[in-house]
Write an enzyme that holds these catalytic residues in place. Structure first.
Site, PDB file in Angstrom:
ATOM      1  N   VAL A  16     -42.928  -8.247  23.275  1.00  0.00           N
ATOM      2  CA  VAL A  16     -41.552  -8.071  22.806  1.00  0.00           C
ATOM      3  C   VAL A  16     -40.583  -8.790  23.728  1.00  0.00           C
ATOM      4  CG1 VAL A  16     -39.724  -6.387  22.344  1.00  0.00           C
ATOM      5  CG2 VAL A  16     -42.063  -5.906  21.625  1.00  0.00           C
ATOM      6  N   CYS A 130     -39.838   0.573  15.201  1.00  0.00           N
ATOM      7  CA  CYS A 130     -39.962  -0.595  14.331  1.00  0.00           C
ATOM      8  C   CYS A 130     -40.050  -0.222  12.847  1.00  0.00           C
ATOM      9  CB  CYS A 130     -41.166  -1.443  14.739  1.00  0.00           C
ATOM     10  SG  CYS A 130     -42.675  -0.499  15.007  1.00  0.00           S
ATOM     11  N   SER A 160     -50.151  -5.544  16.526  1.00  0.00           N
ATOM     12  CA  SER A 160     -49.198  -5.925  17.567  1.00  0.00           C
ATOM     13  C   SER A 160     -48.250  -4.789  17.923  1.00  0.00           C
ATOM     14  CB  SER A 160     -48.388  -7.145  17.123  1.00  0.00           C
ATOM     15  OG  SER A 160     -47.788  -6.920  15.858  1.00  0.00           O
ATOM     16  N   HIS A 250     -45.326  -5.330   9.748  1.00  0.00           N
ATOM     17  CA  HIS A 250     -45.541  -3.994   9.190  1.00  0.00           C
ATOM     18  C   HIS A 250     -45.173  -3.998   7.713  1.00  0.00           C
ATOM     19  CE1 HIS A 250     -46.298  -2.627  13.114  1.00  0.00           C
ATOM     20  NE2 HIS A 250     -45.252  -1.843  13.342  1.00  0.00           N
TER      21      HIS A 250
END
Length: 346
Positions: A16, A130, A160, A250
């Site tokens: 990130v 997220c 991830s 996602h």
């Protein structure tokens, strides 16, 4: 009056952190200087930024002297220890961990939803989880116009989201299975737990540890963060968070029950014209969001928009986004952009 802005990225060597640096560059963020910070173990690493080799320094309280904006993504323990030190030295902290998300005095911000909260900070602004971020971007336009009574969401989350070790383990276990070997796992579903399972050719219905109510911490984040971001605790949120063998991106199957009736085409037009969203909804031509296509992209993609066959005011959507970008780095940089715009820099 315009002034120089000095930025620090904490956790600069992580996935990130690297994405934060890249996003600052891609969006031409007007920083006068960029300080890269990480643990003592990673200090000394050199990162190329616009052709300049910048050494990574150890993240210490003193490292935040002269910093205006500190983007944190180095773990909750680091944020709890160092974010207050950065604030003491005059920095605005934008934290990507769960350390401060539910703290009453800390704004929890998705810029497309509640950007006004940015200016209610006391030195720290939190990035949501997220999965919550992309769901909020997709649902907020619907919430504004029709209201939302209930959300049922199943997530399909990329490796991830669990870090670089999870990505490497996915690749290694996939290779082992393809060559007829027995895969060994040590990271997923939760590295600190005793039992681990391979993600390759598999689906793991556990993200983070289970709580007493049978939901995982990841699932409860989506419940609590949705209520805080929308400032509406009446919404019934039922999540199931699942890890799938995808590297980046996602996906979410989202079902909502609205308070007011809707016309499907009006909902699609609303989504197509909302900030941060791209509507990909053409079933006749097999056009719908996919994580492989969303990887590396900034927007949230939404498709498969359809009415429930039996429940009045029921609506289903398929929502996809790059979890490292909009789910983390981009959201943080967008918050920083709004802050510097208010300061007269942009």
């Amino acid at each position: 009056m315009k002034r120089d802005v000095h930025v620090a990225v904490v956790g600069a060597t992580g996935a990130v952190g690297q994405a934060m640096i890249d996003t600052l560059l891609r969006r031409e963020f007007p920083f006068a200087s960029l300080k890269l910070l990480a643990s003592a173990r990673s200090a000394g690493t050199v990162i190329d930024v616009r052709g300049e080799s910048i050494p990574v320094l150890e993240a210490t309280p003193e490292a935040f002297e002269g910093v205006d904006i500190a983007l944190f993504s180095a773990g909750g323990d680091v944020s709890l220890r160092l974010a207050p030190e950065a604030v003491k030295r005059g920095a605005l902290v934008i934290d990507n961990t769960s350390a401060y998300r539910m703290a009453p005095e800390v704004p929890l911000v998705v810029p497309e939803v509640n950007a006004h909260e940015i200016f209610n900070h006391h030195g720290i602004i939190a990035n949501p989880n997220c999965s919550t971020i992309q769901m909020m971007v997709a649902l907020y336009p619907i919430y504004q116009v029709y209201g939302i009574r209930r959300i049922v969401v199943s997530t399909y989350q990329a490796a991830s989201g669990a870090g670089q070790r999870a990505i490497e383990e996915l690749k290694q276990t996939a290779a082992a299975i393809l060559t007829g070997e027995s895969p060994t796992a040590s990271v997923l579903p939760v590295s600190k737990l005793e039992k681990h399972y391979p993600l390759a050719f598999n689906v793991l219905p556990q993200i983070d540890v289970f709580e007493a109510n049978g939901y995982t911490k990841e699932e409860m984040k989506m419940v609590n963060e949705t209520h805080k971001i929308l400032a509406d605790s009446r919404i019934q949120v039922t999540p199931t968070a699942v890890r799938v063998p995808v590297v980046y991106g996602h996906s979410e199957a989202v079902y909502v029950e609205t308070e007011k009736p809707f016309v499907l085409e009006d909902v699609k037009n609303l989504l197509a014209n909302s900030p941060g969203l791209i509507l990909q909804d053409d079933p006749a031509n097999q056009i719908y969001p996919q994580p492989l296509q969303a990887a590396g992209e900034f927007p949230v993609f939404v498709g498969r928009v359809r009415k429930d066959l039996f429940v009045e005011n029921g609506l289903s959507l398929w929502v996809v986004a790059d979890n490292i970008l909009k789910g983390a780095a981009l959201n943080a940089v967008q918050i920083a952009e709004i802050w510097v715009r208010q300061e007269g820099v942009l």
